[in-house]
Design an enzyme around this catalytic site. Structure first.
Site, mmCIF file in Angstrom:
data_model
loop_
_atom_site.group_PDB
_atom_site.id
_atom_site.type_symbol
_atom_site.label_atom_id
_atom_site.label_comp_id
_atom_site.label_asym_id
_atom_site.label_seq_id
_atom_site.Cartn_x
_atom_site.Cartn_y
_atom_site.Cartn_z
ATOM 1 N N TYR A 57 1.034 -1.140 -0.039
ATOM 2 C CA TYR A 57 0.048 -0.101 -0.210
ATOM 3 C C TYR A 57 0.850 1.123 0.299
ATOM 4 O O TYR A 57 0.255 2.448 -0.262
ATOM 5 C CB TYR A 57 -0.901 0.219 1.215
ATOM 6 N N HIS A 118 0.826 -11.871 0.818
ATOM 7 C CA HIS A 118 -0.331 -10.876 0.239
ATOM 8 C C HIS A 118 -0.903 -11.709 -0.772
ATOM 9 O O HIS A 118 -2.307 -11.405 -0.930
ATOM 10 C CB HIS A 118 0.314 -9.680 -0.091
HETATM 11 N N1 LIG Z 1 -5.531 -9.067 0.802
HETATM 12 C C1 LIG Z 1 -6.017 -8.228 -0.212
HETATM 13 O O1 LIG Z 1 -5.516 -8.639 -1.370
HETATM 14 C C2 LIG Z 1 -6.803 -6.882 -0.024
HETATM 15 C C3 LIG Z 1 -7.400 -6.265 -1.172
HETATM 16 C C4 LIG Z 1 -8.197 -5.398 -0.960
HETATM 17 C C5 LIG Z 1 -8.399 -4.698 0.100
HETATM 18 N N2 LIG Z 1 -7.666 -5.385 1.190
HETATM 19 C C6 LIG Z 1 -7.824 -4.771 2.593
HETATM 20 O O2 LIG Z 1 -9.278 -4.711 2.850
HETATM 21 C C7 LIG Z 1 -9.430 -3.457 3.360
HETATM 22 C C8 LIG Z 1 -11.059 -3.046 3.043
HETATM 23 O O3 LIG Z 1 -11.250 -3.282 1.622
HETATM 24 P P1 LIG Z 1 -11.477 -2.023 0.596
HETATM 25 O O4 LIG Z 1 -11.046 -0.960 1.149
HETATM 26 O O5 LIG Z 1 -11.204 -2.492 -0.798
HETATM 27 O O6 LIG Z 1 -13.102 -1.949 0.573
HETATM 28 P P2 LIG Z 1 -14.469 -1.860 1.564
HETATM 29 O O7 LIG Z 1 -13.905 -1.680 2.921
HETATM 30 O O8 LIG Z 1 -15.113 -3.322 1.099
HETATM 31 O O9 LIG Z 1 -15.164 -0.688 0.768
HETATM 32 C C9 LIG Z 1 -14.827 0.665 1.258
HETATM 33 C C10 LIG Z 1 -16.017 1.418 0.768
HETATM 34 O O10 LIG Z 1 -17.151 1.411 1.338
HETATM 35 C C11 LIG Z 1 -17.815 2.539 1.859
HETATM 36 N N3 LIG Z 1 -18.225 2.165 3.255
HETATM 37 C C12 LIG Z 1 -17.647 1.910 4.221
HETATM 38 N N4 LIG Z 1 -18.408 1.940 5.297
HETATM 39 C C13 LIG Z 1 -19.688 2.516 4.982
HETATM 40 C C14 LIG Z 1 -20.919 2.569 5.563
HETATM 41 N N5 LIG Z 1 -20.927 2.265 6.839
HETATM 42 N N6 LIG Z 1 -21.818 2.755 4.873
HETATM 43 C C15 LIG Z 1 -21.490 3.334 3.479
HETATM 44 N N7 LIG Z 1 -20.531 3.114 2.792
HETATM 45 C C16 LIG Z 1 -19.426 2.545 3.551
HETATM 46 C C17 LIG Z 1 -16.409 3.701 1.960
HETATM 47 O O11 LIG Z 1 -17.048 4.677 1.515
HETATM 48 P P3 LIG Z 1 -16.703 5.958 2.400
HETATM 49 O O12 LIG Z 1 -15.371 6.046 2.586
HETATM 50 O O13 LIG Z 1 -17.552 7.022 1.847
HETATM 51 O O14 LIG Z 1 -17.334 5.565 3.709
HETATM 52 C C18 LIG Z 1 -15.777 3.028 0.690
HETATM 53 O O15 LIG Z 1 -15.946 3.634 -0.519
HETATM 54 C C19 LIG Z 1 -8.821 -2.411 2.664
HETATM 55 O O16 LIG Z 1 -8.703 -1.213 2.984
HETATM 56 C C20 LIG Z 1 -7.404 -3.357 2.659
HETATM 57 O O17 LIG Z 1 -6.768 -3.130 4.204
HETATM 58 C C21 LIG Z 1 -6.884 -6.430 1.079
#
Ligand SMILES: NC(=O)c1ccc[n+]([C@@H]2O[C@H](COP(=O)([O-])OP(=O)(O)OC[C@H]3O[C@@H](n4cnc5c(N)ncnc54)[C@H](OP(=O)(O)O)[C@@H]3O)[C@@H](O)[C@H]2O)c1
Length: 268
Positions: A57, A118
């Site tokens: 990241y 990862h």
């Molecule tokens: N291991 C891997 O390969 C991998 C891949 C991807 C991600 N990750 C990890 O997983 C974490 C989470 O995944 P992600 O960041 O891809 O997506 P996510 O957490 O599923 O989604 C984030 C989105 O959801 C919205 N959101 C969050 N809470 C909300 C709520 N209560 N109501 C309405 N909308 C909401 C956010 O908008 P707002 O900002 O407007 O709230 C943002 O647009 C990452 O940050 C990372 O640390 C790991």
């Protein structure tokens, strides 16, 4: 907060925060680093203690600095980071050690709670030697738990040939668009905890249905969705740049979805 006991014996908070767009311009994954970690400070103020970071990241140093500068003591945090799988990080055991040591430095700490590979490592020799170094750091206490991410059944079986320590978690996409149910069941049978990345992903129609279900509990669609996952033993790490949403994503422990509603969500 509720906790899940990992097969390492360590307790992991069932809700954490992602960090993959924190400290970056326009909150974009590939945005330039801008050093602004206010959103992570907000998360810590609200009570988030489990922090999901990764070397790839590019913001690990800023995330680590923010945690170190907070008033929260090290042992109250559960810090996860991840090893990238590009050759420069895995082609020798020393390269793996160097990356882990650098993560420890970025977090100003002498141990991390969880460290993951990862993504799948295709080269079998690199895969084996990487896990051997993970086990070395697990045994010397610098990594309290070790695990993998984005692994399928075949890779988990491949690991059995050389692993003397079983992965504690497999972090995979788990959401309504990609439920990954078969893999979740396999992980549970192997005593590997599933951690859901991208937990908020849902279609407009699915969001409408979740909103409808939430009315009886006075909870939002997002809270219904996260509650559904934690209620069946899945760790979630939602990420938000909005303090209200961050707060909502932690406010999951004062209601329980009925069996009927769990069933409804599972069929969306
Ligand atoms: N291991 C891997 O390969 C991998 C891949 C991807 C991600 N990750 C990890 O997983 C974490 C989470 O995944 P992600 O960041 O891809 O997506 P996510 O957490 O599923 O989604 C984030 C989105 O959801 C919205 N959101 C969050 N809470 C909300 C709520 N209560 N109501 C309405 N909308 C909401 C956010 O908008 P707002 O900002 O407007 O709230 C943002 O647009 C990452 O940050 C990372 O640390 C790991």
């Amino acid at each position: 907060m509720e906790y899940i006991k990992l097969n390492s014996g360590e307790q992991m908070p069932i809700v954490g925060t992602g960090t993959n767009t924190y400290g970056k311009e326009n909150n974009q994954y590939r945005g330039k680093l801008n050093g602004d970690f206010t959103v992570l400070e907000d998360a810590i103020d609200l009570g988030y203690r489990s922090i999901d970071a990764a070397v790839s990241y590019s913001n690990e140093a800023g995330v680590g600095e923010t945690l170190a500068k907070s008033k929260i003591s090290r042992e109250d945090f559960f810090i996860t980071s991840k090893l990238p799988i590009n050759d420069e990080y895995i082609s020798t055991k020393d390269a793996v050690r160097k990356t882990i040591n650098n993560s420890l430095k970025n977090f100003h700490t002498d141990y991390l709670d969880l460290y993951l590979i990862h993504h799948p490592i295709e080269n079998k020799e690199y895969f084996k030697q990487t896990w051997e170094v993970f086990e070395e750091y697990y045994k010397n206490g610098k990594l309290k738990s070790i695990g993998v991410s984005n692994f399928d059944e075949e890779l988990l079986n491949e690991m059995k040939k050389f692993a003397t320590v079983k992965p504690a978690v497999n972090q995979i996409p788990i959401n309504l668009k990609e439920p990954n149910q078969e893999l979740i069941e396999l992980l549970k049978s192997m005593e590997i905890t599933p951690v859901a990345w991208g937990p908020m992903d849902a279609s407009g129609e699915q969001i409408e249905a979740l909103t409808e279900i939430g009315k009886a509990y006075n909870k939002s669609w997002a809270q219904v969705l996260l509650r559904y996952q934690i209620q069946r033993g899945i760790v979630v790490i939602p990420k938000s740049h909005n303090k209200n949403n961050q707060a909502a994503n932690l406010d999951l422990f004062n209601f329980e979805l009925s069996e009927e509603d769990v069933n409804k969500v599972s069929h969306l």
